[in-house]
Design a protein around this motif. Structure first.
Motif, short mmCIF file in Angstrom:
data_model
loop_
_atom_site.label_atom_id
_atom_site.label_comp_id
_atom_site.label_asym_id
_atom_site.label_seq_id
_atom_site.Cartn_x
_atom_site.Cartn_y
_atom_site.Cartn_z
N MET A 35 -1.65 3.08 0.18
CA MET A 35 -1.77 1.62 0.04
C MET A 35 -2.82 0.81 1.08
O MET A 35 -2.96 1.40 2.31
N ASN A 36 -3.37 0.00 0.70
CA ASN A 36 -4.52 -0.72 1.41
C ASN A 36 -4.16 -1.09 2.73
O ASN A 36 -2.97 -2.07 2.68
N ALA A 37 -4.63 -0.90 3.89
CA ALA A 37 -4.34 -1.65 5.30
C ALA A 37 -4.39 -2.99 5.07
O ALA A 37 -3.63 -3.63 5.71
N LYS A 38 -5.06 -3.78 4.52
CA LYS A 38 -5.21 -5.26 4.36
C LYS A 38 -3.89 -5.87 3.75
O LYS A 38 -3.33 -6.76 4.11
N ILE A 39 -3.67 -5.19 2.73
CA ILE A 39 -2.08 -5.75 1.97
C ILE A 39 -0.90 -5.38 2.71
O ILE A 39 -0.28 -6.27 2.85
N VAL A 40 -1.01 -4.44 3.31
CA VAL A 40 -0.01 -3.76 4.41
C VAL A 40 0.27 -4.91 5.41
O VAL A 40 1.15 -5.63 5.67
N LEU A 41 -0.92 -5.13 6.02
CA LEU A 41 -0.98 -6.03 7.55
C LEU A 41 -0.86 -7.37 7.07
O LEU A 41 -0.10 -8.18 7.50
N LEU A 42 -1.03 -7.77 5.63
CA LEU A 42 -0.90 -9.23 5.17
C LEU A 42 0.56 -9.43 5.04
O LEU A 42 1.17 -10.46 5.52
N ILE A 43 1.13 -8.28 4.57
CA ILE A 43 3.04 -8.55 4.11
C ILE A 43 3.45 -8.50 5.35
O ILE A 43 4.37 -9.39 5.82
N VAL A 44 3.26 -7.78 6.47
CA VAL A 44 3.95 -7.54 7.56
C VAL A 44 3.54 -9.00 8.37
O VAL A 44 4.43 -9.44 8.81
N GLY A 45 2.35 -9.46 8.45
CA GLY A 45 2.12 -10.81 9.19
C GLY A 45 2.97 -11.94 8.39
O GLY A 45 3.27 -12.53 9.11
N LEU A 46 2.87 -11.80 7.15
CA LEU A 46 3.89 -12.91 6.68
C LEU A 46 5.11 -12.70 7.09
O LEU A 46 5.82 -13.84 7.18
N VAL A 47 5.89 -11.71 6.97
CA VAL A 47 7.21 -11.58 7.35
C VAL A 47 7.63 -11.77 8.78
O VAL A 47 8.18 -12.66 9.16
N VAL A 48 6.69 -11.28 9.51
CA VAL A 48 7.00 -11.48 11.05
C VAL A 48 6.66 -13.03 11.30
O VAL A 48 7.35 -13.71 12.06
N GLY A 49 5.73 -13.71 10.88
CA GLY A 49 5.29 -15.19 10.98
C GLY A 49 6.57 -15.98 10.38
O GLY A 49 6.74 -16.76 11.06
N GLY A 50 6.99 -15.61 9.32
CA GLY A 50 8.11 -16.32 8.67
C GLY A 50 9.51 -16.13 9.70
O GLY A 50 10.05 -17.11 9.84
N LEU A 51 9.59 -15.09 10.22
CA LEU A 51 10.85 -14.66 11.03
C LEU A 51 10.54 -15.53 12.37
O LEU A 51 11.61 -16.04 12.78
N ALA A 52 9.40 -15.34 12.73
CA ALA A 52 9.14 -16.39 13.82
C ALA A 52 9.53 -17.80 13.89
O ALA A 52 9.84 -18.46 14.80
N GLY A 53 9.05 -18.24 12.82
CA GLY A 53 9.21 -19.68 12.47
C GLY A 53 10.56 -20.02 12.38
O GLY A 53 11.18 -21.17 12.69
N TYR A 54 11.35 -19.04 11.42
CA TYR A 54 12.70 -19.19 11.49
C TYR A 54 13.71 -19.36 12.73
O TYR A 54 14.35 -20.22 13.08
#
Length: 82
Positions: free
Chosen positions: A1-20
């Motif tokens: 899988m492309n590194a951009k997509i993986v890191l985009l998803i990881v960043g989205l999840v981590v950012g959402g968790l930090a916001g929560y």
């Protein structure tokens, strides 16, 4: 899988968790079409209940920032491979 997509998803999840986890404590009172929302600067506890619109915006902003940072890290990682 492309590194951009993986890191985009990881960043989205981590950012959402930090916001929560850092969402401001809030109370929302609705009476008919009247809505009153009160927020404090302290992070919300673990008291359950539904999220207010202000808390959802806070979580969404953190998730978007995390996704942008993740995508940026993906571009950096792809450039280092080439």
């Amino acid at each position: 899988m492309n590194a951009k997509i993986v890191l985009l998803i990881v960043g989205l999840v981590v950012g959402g968790l930090a916001g929560y986890l850092t969402r401001p404590e809030a109370a929302e009172i609705k009476i008919g079409s009247f809505s009153l929302e009160v927020q404090s600067d302290a992070p919300a506890g673990t008291r359950g209940g539904s999220l207010t619109s202000g808390q959802m915006q806070h979580i969404g902003i953190f998730a978007v920032i995390g996704a942008v940072l993740g995508l940026g890290a993906g571009f950096v990682a792809d450039r280092r491979r080439a």
